[in-house]
Structure formats: C-alpha cells, structure tokens
Scaffold this motif. Structure first.
Motif, PDB file in Angstrom:
ATOM      1  N   LEU A   1       0.824  -1.202   0.000  1.00  0.00           N
ATOM      2  CA  LEU A   1       0.000   0.000   0.000  1.00  0.00           C
ATOM      3  C   LEU A   1       0.863   1.259   0.000  1.00  0.00           C
ATOM      4  O   LEU A   1       0.617   2.207  -0.764  1.00  0.00           O
ATOM      5  N   ILE A   2       1.880   1.290   0.852  1.00  0.00           N
ATOM      6  CA  ILE A   2       2.766   2.447   0.930  1.00  0.00           C
ATOM      7  C   ILE A   2       3.541   2.619  -0.369  1.00  0.00           C
ATOM      8  O   ILE A   2       3.683   3.739  -0.887  1.00  0.00           O
ATOM      9  N   GLU A   3       4.030   1.518  -0.916  1.00  0.00           N
ATOM     10  CA  GLU A   3       4.770   1.576  -2.171  1.00  0.00           C
ATOM     11  C   GLU A   3       3.886   2.082  -3.308  1.00  0.00           C
ATOM     12  O   GLU A   3       4.320   2.881  -4.148  1.00  0.00           O
ATOM     13  N   ASP A   4       2.634   1.644  -3.330  1.00  0.00           N
ATOM     14  CA  ASP A   4       1.708   2.086  -4.374  1.00  0.00           C
ATOM     15  C   ASP A   4       1.464   3.594  -4.285  1.00  0.00           C
ATOM     16  O   ASP A   4       1.398   4.288  -5.310  1.00  0.00           O
ATOM     17  N   CYS A   5       1.355   4.102  -3.059  1.00  0.00           N
ATOM     18  CA  CYS A   5       1.162   5.546  -2.878  1.00  0.00           C
ATOM     19  C   CYS A   5       2.371   6.323  -3.388  1.00  0.00           C
ATOM     20  O   CYS A   5       2.230   7.317  -4.103  1.00  0.00           O
ATOM     21  N   HIS A   6       3.572   5.857  -3.066  1.00  0.00           N
ATOM     22  CA  HIS A   6       4.785   6.562  -3.469  1.00  0.00           C
ATOM     23  C   HIS A   6       4.974   6.545  -4.990  1.00  0.00           C
ATOM     24  O   HIS A   6       5.483   7.509  -5.570  1.00  0.00           O
ATOM     25  N   GLN A   7       4.529   5.463  -5.633  1.00  0.00           N
ATOM     26  CA  GLN A   7       4.778   5.336  -7.066  1.00  0.00           C
ATOM     27  C   GLN A   7       3.673   5.944  -7.921  1.00  0.00           C
ATOM     28  O   GLN A   7       3.948   6.454  -9.011  1.00  0.00           O
ATOM     29  N   HIS A   8       2.424   5.886  -7.449  1.00  0.00           N
ATOM     30  CA  HIS A   8       1.303   6.222  -8.330  1.00  0.00           C
ATOM     31  C   HIS A   8       0.469   7.419  -7.873  1.00  0.00           C
ATOM     32  O   HIS A   8      -0.347   7.910  -8.650  1.00  0.00           O
ATOM     33  N   HIS A   9       0.628   7.886  -6.638  1.00  0.00           N
ATOM     34  CA  HIS A   9      -0.141   9.038  -6.182  1.00  0.00           C
ATOM     35  C   HIS A   9       0.673  10.319  -6.324  1.00  0.00           C
ATOM     36  O   HIS A   9       1.893  10.278  -6.498  1.00  0.00           O
TER      37      HIS A   9
END
Length: 740
Positions: free
Chosen positions: A185-193
């Motif tokens: 979840l954290i990685e997805d936020c850093h990469q896509h948000h």
C-alpha cells in the motif's frame, strides 16, 4: 450494587469472580446463556443469541404492520458479562457471539481499553437493542462498567451477504500484523499518487535522524544532504500525574543529551533500541519491517540544548518531507507497546446469519480513530497529523492508512480509491495541505478555524509552548498566501489569528465559561483564543457575514526579537520566502495590542434591571428559549452563573444572548486580583464592538496597559447569531478601539 454480606468471608475472591461463580452455580442447562445448539443455518447458536432472535421477530412484526416503521426495541440481556461472552465464543463455538466479541474489540483503540474491557473485577451484563431505521437496521450492544464509560458495539444487519475485499478466513487467525499488504500500500502511494509532488515541502532532511541497523541497534546521525525516506513518529508522552515518577523520568530520560552543543557519544554510536520507551521501540521495529532505514522521534532527534523555538518552526518540513507519519493511536503513554496480539482476530471470520439476516461488523470511522485516541489529547500531535501527506494510524486491533487519494482500514471493505463525492463527505486529515496547495483563501481560513477548535481542548506539558505547538501550521498557512505570485501581501499572523479575515477569527467562543485562575494572558492577549486555559472547548464555526463597518487598522504593540522585526514581510520569493514565513510566525507570537475600527456601544443599558436567569429560561422537550412576559416594557439583563451565558434586552426589542469567556470566582479576594472575568454587578460596564452582521465582541476597559491617553479594551466574551435583534448597532458611532 454492593457486595452481599456473604462475601465478607471470601477475602481471596474478587467481587467480579464471585458474580461469575454465583451465576454458574445457580444456572441450569436450560437457562445457561452459553448453551449452544446448531441452528437452521448449520451454525452454533447459544441461548443468549436466542434473545437476539426474539428481537428480530419483534422487528419483523413491526415491519409487517408498517413497512416504514423506525424505532428501537427495549434492551435485552444477552450475556451476563463480557467474559461470559468470550467464554461462549470459545467454548460453545457460538458464531454470533464471535461476531459480537469482535465488534466490542474493534471499538477499542488502545490496548489499555481492551484490558479494561476484560478486567475480571468490572464485569457487567451485555444488553442489546434492535434499531430499525430507513438507512439500515442494526444491533446495538452496551456493557456498562460501574466506574467507567460504557463499552459499545454495533452489528449491521442485511438481507444479503456482504462481499469482502479480503478473504478473512485465508491463513487463519490474524493475531499478528502482516506487513505485506501495508508495504504494498505504501509503495503504491509513493509510485502512483501525487502526494509527494503536491505536498512535500522541500528536499531537506531533519537535522538529526535515527539510523536503524541490524540486531536491534540504532544510532543518531546527521540528516544526509540528499533527501532520504524516513518515518516520523507521532505519539503521546502520557500524563505525568497518572504514572509513577520513575516511569515519567524514563520517558523524559529518553531525550538526547549534548556536550558542547553536540549529541553525546552514547547516541552517536550504535545503541540498543530497547533502551528507549516501548512505544519508540515498537515504532522503530514497524519502520524496519516496512523497509525503512531512518526514523525521526522528537524526544530523541531534537537534542537537549537545541533552540526549541527554531525547531518548532521547522515542523512543516519534518512532517511534510517524511515518507509517512506513524501515529501511535494504540498507546496511552510512551511506555505502552504498539506491537501486541490483536484479539479481535482470534477466530476465523465467517458469514453469520440469524433469522434471515446477515450480521456484519461495522467499521470504526477514521474520524473516530483521529479524535478519540490518546494522541488526540496532546497539543503537539495536531500539527504532526495535519502537516503529513501520508499518515499510518496504529490502533490495538488494526491499522488505518490515509493519504490525499486513499483511505484504507486493514481487513475491511474501505480499501478503495476515494471518488470526488466521497472526498467531499469525508473529512481528510490532508485537507489543510490540500487547501494550502490550491490557495483557496476562504476555505483555508475556515480550515484554520477548525484547527483552533481541535487544538484548544488539548493538553501541553509546558503551557509556554501554546504557540510553538502549532508554529509549523502557521508557517505553512502563511507560505500558501505568500507564494501566490504577488509582490505585496496583506496577510499577517496575529497571536493565533489572521489579519485578512480578522473579524471572523475574533468571533470564537468558549463552549462554557472557563476557570479564570488558569488563564494564559501572560502568553497571549485577551482577544486571542491562545489566552484561554488549556483543555478548554471552543466553538469557531458559525454563519458569519462581515460588517462593512469593521476594519483592522494596525498592530500597536508587540514583544518580539528586534532581528525578527527587522525582516520585511512584504516581498516574498525563493528560499527567502520560507525564511519570511518563519519570521512572520515568530513575530505573530509577540503581538499584544491591535487597533481596529467598528460600530461601538454599550451591551447593557444603564437603566436595565437585573433579572434572575431561571425566571427567564424555559426548556421543553429538549428545546430552550426565554420568556420575558414578566417584564413588559423594561430594559433588562441576566446572567447564568454556571455557564457564563449573558442576556441583554431592550424594552421593546429582541434579546441578544452572549457567552462570557470566564466564570467569576466565588472568592472575592480572587475577584480583586484576577482580570479576565466580569465581576457580578459590573455587567453594565460591558461594551460591544460589531464584528459581523450578527456577531459582536464583548469588551471592558482595561487598566493593564499604560498606553498614554488611548483606551485599551480587553475581551470578555462574544455574541453571535442574534437574528431577533439585527438592528442592535443601527445609528451607533464608528470608533477606533485598541484591543489588548
């Protein structure tokens, strides 16, 4: 309820144990609430849950008579204690009791709350009520301990099974946190948000960081020149009055000592994280398990002897540049563990059905986690949350994630991207940052008022930190106004208020009059909410339309460092703009007297009589009002001595109800020495200054300031919303007034 006399010879048995033992001795298998059989859905169902089935039958009958019926049933006792409920869920295997048990546990934010729920000496019956409503039916459970607030739980009812985003039965019980989902979840936020690109303040690291090594070792290092991914901890130190002195000394002792202005070698060299209080230990472990090498903890990373004022002004950078902020919502104090067994997940989750209704655990709202956890009682943590682009809230039973684009609760149905309508209806912790980014001036002022309302009830170990604990928010606010591209700005920070909407900011009120003996008017002027005692609830939100007669004139008197005063606050640009924002905040803390202009008059006429409050106020069916029939054609005023409300009414006009900031002390000697309140019998000395079309400031002449021949007034209260007296200031003179 008191223990029976037969308990006197049972010294080794607690009252709670006695109740359980007596219950077990007197019940038979027929009336044993824990006795379970297999129901028509091939699920275990106990006698206690049969009581719930009876309530559902009652609801079915009501709906047959009237399909739109709404209301609540009478309460039924379904188990004699929470411990009995737990025993039934475990030994009898009752599926419904397992869902109810989970509902109680999911409502507990801290580990201490769970321990209190399970405490053997504070066990009382669990009652259930069926609530029928158009928006959805539910079962409401209550357990009322004798000396504490009641425990509550809610089960939602539905005719169709709910589709879960997670298979909660896969892998069995979730007693320990699985970090895989959270890491993704954290990685997805850093990469896509866009959270980083929109809200990150700069590429600077904090001055000092904790470097996380192997074998439970950490060390204090200078922040590298290039921005690194670090985690910030937001937590509650705890109340020193509620813990042993040695425990508080251990928390305070975690601070980093210095020698010749540099941290001591014991911190610069690797040391065991176990030397720190438990909340810090577990936070470091969580950051490590999520793949982060650096962490920032205030007590450790701001070495003793550091200029605290300077560091406080940098909080917008510390939190704004972090990978995320970890909020220790599960800890009541720094010596509480964050990592612990999560008892809500002791049993596999199954879909449970009772009389054709599917039972679902409801989700605790993120707003409740934010406002009811122990962290929310600490003043410093408000800016820590609202300056953070990403926040991970760690509660006793699950984690909650919030960024500007997504809010997720572990093992729940909330794991979806927020649409525009959902964002509008749900208050995001990142709203302040969003408004600073967009530059919406009007909404930003409203958000600041929300910050004030959330801030004043909180506690500070050191009252002198009243302004410092929100300094980062003030710097961020000022910068958002100053970076609009113009060469000159009018915005100015004024002791916790803002010049561009000064009348609106002046119209704050207390929920009920405060104790004047603990005021902070040595820190802030009377017109600032910062002068109130700590832990006072305020009201800042009300309909406000500015008066065309009100103007802010100037700052008359301030106590400020000459170096700060020398900085021009008009021209902004580049890094220089950041420095000016910090200078604006530091200068604003010292503002003492301002000059304003507005319509001005007496609040109470000289010929008014003093009426008894109880003779005027009426209360019917929860509605309150005033009856002036006993005083026809008379000017009058009245004052509620317990709440500080005050009424002014002219003979043939409507009334105005105001709220005084402080109670009058009962000790007359105090009344002579203290100044923030209005002594009894001095109500006719109150003057009022129009702020908005239906808002006024209540003032009295002050003798605290020597300012030549100019009159200085101090604030004593406010009145808003007086729609029955819109013409109160009609024909009154416009006057320049100095507020101190």
């Amino acid at each position: 309820m008191s223990p029976p006399t037969t308990l006197k010879h049972r010294d080794s048995l607690s009252w709670g144990s006695f109740l359980i033992e007596r219950f077990q001795q007197t019940t038979t298998k027929h009336d044993d609430l824990c006795h379970a059989v297999t129901n028509e859905y091939c699920q275990k169902q106990c006698n206690g849950c049969n009581k719930i089935a009876d309530l559902l039958r009652w609801g079915e009958a009501k709906r047959r008579k009237s399909p739109t019926f709404e209301g609540c049933s009478e309460p039924h006792t379904m188990h004699n204690s929470y411990r009995e409920l737990t025993h039934c869920a475990k030994a009898s295997g009752c599926e419904t009791c397992r869902v109810i048990r989970r509902a109680f546990l999911l409502e507990q934010i801290t580990g201490q709350d769970v321990a209190r729920l399970e405490h053997i000496d504070d066990q009382w019956p669990i009652q259930v009520v069926l609530s029928l409503h158009a928006h959805g039916d539910s079962l409401l459970f209550t357990c009322r301990p004798l000396h504490n607030a009641p425990f509550t739980a809610t089960i939602a009812l539905d005719r169709t099974p709910r589709q879960y985003d997670h298979n909660l039965t896969r892998g069995g019980a979730r007693l320990l946190t699985s970090f895989d989902e959270l890491r993704q979840l954290i990685e997805d936020c850093h990469q896509h948000h866009e959270c980083s690109s929109r809200y990150r303040w700069s590429r600077r690291n904090p001055t000092w960081l904790l470097e996380i090594g192997d074998s439970n070792l950490v060390r204090l290092v200078r922040g590298p020149r290039h921005l690194v991914q670090y985690v910030v901890l937001s937590y509650s130190w705890g109340d020193p009055a509620e813990m042993p002195s040695a425990e508080w000394a251990r928390i305070k002792g975690a601070g980093t000592k210095t020698k010749n202005g540099v941290p001591v070698d014991e911190r610069l060299n690797p040391f065991f994280a176990s030397e720190l209080p438990e909340t810090m230990q577990d936070a470091i472990q969580i950051a490590k398990l999520l793949g982060f090498k650096y962490m920032w903890i205030d007590n450790v990373c701001i070495p003793k002897g550091t200029n605290w004022d300077t560091e406080a002004g940098l909080m917008h950078e510390v939190y704004g540049n972090a990978a995320f902020t970890l909020v220790a919502s599960s800890s009541t104090k720094a010596t509480d563990h964050m990592l612990q067994q999560r008892k809500a997940w002791s049993y596999r989750s199954k879909a449970v059905k009772l009389r054709g209704q599917w039972l679902h655990n409801t989700e605790m709202s993120l707003d409740k986690v934010r406002t009811e956890s122990p962290v929310a009682r600490r003043a410093w943590t408000l800016q820590e949350e609202r300056l953070s682009p990403r926040v991970l809230y760690w509660t006793g039973q699950r984690w909650h994630w919030s960024c500007a684009e997504r809010q997720v609760a572990e093992l729940s149905q909330l794991g979806h991207r927020l649409c525009a309508a959902e964002k509008e209806g749900r208050r995001s912790p990142q709203l302040f940052l969003e408004l600073c980014h967009t530059g919406d001036g009007e909404q930003l002022h409203e958000e600041w008022l929300d910050i004030v309302q959330a801030y004043t009830p909180r506690d500070l170990v050191e009252p002198r930190d009243r302004f410092l604990a929100i300094a980062g928010l003030a710097v961020r606010f000022y910068s958002s106004k100053a970076e609009g591209g113009g060469s000159f700005i009018t915005e100015e920070y004024l002791a916790g208020l803002w010049r561009d909407n000064f009348a609106r900011h002046l119209s704050w009120s207390v929920a009920t009059a405060a104790d004047s003996t603990h005021n902070l008017q040595h820190i802030a002027p009377s017109w600032s909410w910062a002068s109130l005692p700590l832990r006072v609830e305020t009201r800042t939100k009300h309909a406000f339309r500015p008066s065309k007669h009100f103007k802010f004139i100037s700052v008359v008197h301030e106590l400020v460092d000459p170096a700060i005063a020398a900085v021009s606050l008009t021209r902004i640009g580049g890094d220089e703009g950041i420095n000016r924002a910090r200078a604006a905040e530091e200068r604003g803390r010292g503002v003492k007297i301002v000059e304003v202009e507005g319509r001005f008059r007496r609040f109470v006429l000289n010929e008014a009589i003093n009426a008894d409050w109880d003779s005027l106020e009426w209360n019917r069916g929860g509605r309150t009002g005033f009856n002036f029939s006993s005083f026809p054609g008379q000017h009058l005023f009245s004052r509620n001595r317990s709440s500080g409300r005050i009424i002014s009414k002219d003979a043939h006009s409507g009334e105005i109800v105001g709220q005084l900031d402080y109670l009058t002390p009962s000790d007359r000697q105090d009344a002579i020495s203290l100044t923030p309140f209005v002594p009894y019998g001095s109500e006719k000395e109150i003057m009022c200054l129009e702020l908005g079309e239906l808002a006024m400031l209540l003032l009295v002449r002050s003798s605290d300031y020597e300012d030549g021949h100019a009159e200085v007034y101090r604030r004593v209260g406010v009145a808003t919303g007086y729609s029955s007296r819109k013409g109160f200031f009609y024909g009154c003179e416009t006057k320049r007034v100095r507020l101190g």
